[in-house]
Write an enzyme that holds these catalytic residues in place. Structure first.
Site, mmCIF file in Angstrom:
data_model
loop_
_atom_site.group_PDB
_atom_site.id
_atom_site.type_symbol
_atom_site.label_atom_id
_atom_site.label_comp_id
_atom_site.label_asym_id
_atom_site.label_seq_id
_atom_site.Cartn_x
_atom_site.Cartn_y
_atom_site.Cartn_z
ATOM 1 N N CYS A 137 0.837 -1.210 0.000
ATOM 2 C CA CYS A 137 0.000 0.000 0.000
ATOM 3 C C CYS A 137 0.866 1.252 0.000
ATOM 4 C CB CYS A 137 -0.928 -0.011 1.210
ATOM 5 S SG CYS A 137 -1.981 1.450 1.270
ATOM 6 N N CYS A 140 -0.700 4.157 2.014
ATOM 7 C CA CYS A 140 -0.556 4.052 3.476
ATOM 8 C C CYS A 140 0.887 4.331 3.911
ATOM 9 C CB CYS A 140 -0.913 2.651 3.976
ATOM 10 S SG CYS A 140 -2.279 1.869 3.144
ATOM 11 N N ASP A 141 1.847 3.788 3.172
ATOM 12 C CA ASP A 141 3.225 3.776 3.675
ATOM 13 C C ASP A 141 4.184 4.712 2.939
ATOM 14 O OD1 ASP A 141 2.392 1.810 5.411
ATOM 15 O OD2 ASP A 141 2.956 0.174 4.069
#
Ligand code: NAP
Length: 314
Positions: A137, A140-141
């Protein structure tokens, strides 16, 4: 234990499930959507959706998911988040839908919209360093890799879009693809080739993700053209090598294709009466937000017709 009776149970709150919920609840069917996480589906982890009509400047995946959720709720659909459906069992003409918390619902029709999950590479280091440099992701990261070097594995839409997203943070993004031509849509390819932070690693596959015991430090690449192996030193590895259908729930009830996708007809019917499917879990060719939404609408329409036909035949 009380068993709640409803008209339509929808499993999965991605674009297919949420659109099915919108159509079903707008037709005044009592509709419950079961979602094991938060609503929105795979687009929630997509930075920008550029090809959903009505948003000429694109829209963030999270925002689009949120809008779809609100619209379905507006018409009365109940969306149960963090509700993991563990079984769908036929009961006469109905279905018992059971959640991991022990709740039971008796539904006249079920629409499976469980989508797909990212495929794993299956190389040494992948499991060991997941969450410690290995990610699925970028949204997200990505921010964790400011001024760092990362690689993205894959050559499809997801890999190329997410590689571009990662250039907002990383100083360099290696895009590792097993062939010498990308699969991604041409306009995304053009953006990728024009971005000087992206370095293509053509005709290479990862054979090992290496680390120092606490975090990723590199990835070993094998050439698919007989060149020597190469070790890329980097801080993060993002894997986008395709998706795998989340069809385990209804495997025994209906027909799946050889890759595990649910076989549906043109209108979303499976081979089991009253059981429909839509979106990425199905064998439909084009896997896009718009096709998931359209197939969700068709499945809901057919489920409503099926319920009506049962009433008429009593
Ligand atoms: P995909 O289109 O199936 O692409 C997977 C990529 O990973 C391919 O380039 C494939 O190489 C490569 N690959 C597969 N297994 C591999 C392995 N073991 N090692 C190395 N590379 C491997 O998957 P996706 O990009 O996740 O997209 C899934 C679906 O969602 C597609 O239908 C896609 O069009 C859609 N999608 C659309 C958008 C958009 O429209 N904006 C965004 C994201 C996803 P080969 O090319 O050699 O097979």
């Amino acid at each position: 234990m009380t068993v709640e009776q409803i008209d339509i149970a929808i499993i999965g709150a991605g674009p297919a499930g949420l659109t099915a919920a919108l159509y079903a609840s707008r037709a005044r069917a009592s509709t419950v959507v079961f979602e094991r996480g938060i609503p929105g589906g795979q687009i929630v982890t997509t930075d920008r959706v550029e090809n959903y009509p009505g948003f000429p400047n694109g829209v963030s995946g999270a925002e689009l998911g949120d809008l779809m959720t609100k619209q379905a709720e507006e018409f009365g659909a109940i969306i149960r988040t963090f509700a993991d459906v563990v079984a769908i069992e036929p009961a006469d003409l109905d279905f018992v839908v059971r959640t991991g918390d022990g709740d039971e619902f008796l539904a006249k029709a079920v629409i499976l919209a469980t989508g797909a999950v990212p495929r794993k590479l299956g190389v040494p280091g992948e499991a060991e360093y997941t969450g410690r440099g290995v990610s699925w992701c970028a949204t997200c990261d990505g921010a964790l890799y400011r001024d760092k070097t990362v690689c993205v594995i894959g050559g499809g839409d997801a890999a190329v879009e997410e590689a571009l997203f990662l250039t907002k943070f990383a100083k360099k993004v290696h895009l590792v693809h097993r062939r010498d031509e990308l699969r991604a849509t041409k306009c995304i390819q053009e953006k990728c080739f024009a971005n000087e932070k992206v370095e293509m690693q053509w005709s290479r596959v990862p054979t090992e993700i290496r680390g120092d015991g606490s975090r990723v430090t590199g990835v070993l690449l094998k050439s698919t053209k007989g060149e020597p192996d190469a070790l890329l030193e980097l801080d993060g590895v993002f894997i986008f090598t395709g998706i795998h259908p989340a069809s385990e729930l209804i495997g025994p009830l209906t027909e799946l294709d050889e890759a595990g996708y649910v076989r549906i007809d043109h209108d979303g019917r499976t081979s089991w009466p009253g059981l429909y499917a839509a979106g990425d879990v199905t064998d439909s060719e084009l896997k896009q937000v718009i096709t998931a939404a359209a197939k969700g609408a068709s499945a809901a329409f057919e489920a409503l017709r099926y319920i009506d036909s049962r009433v008429c035949s009593i």
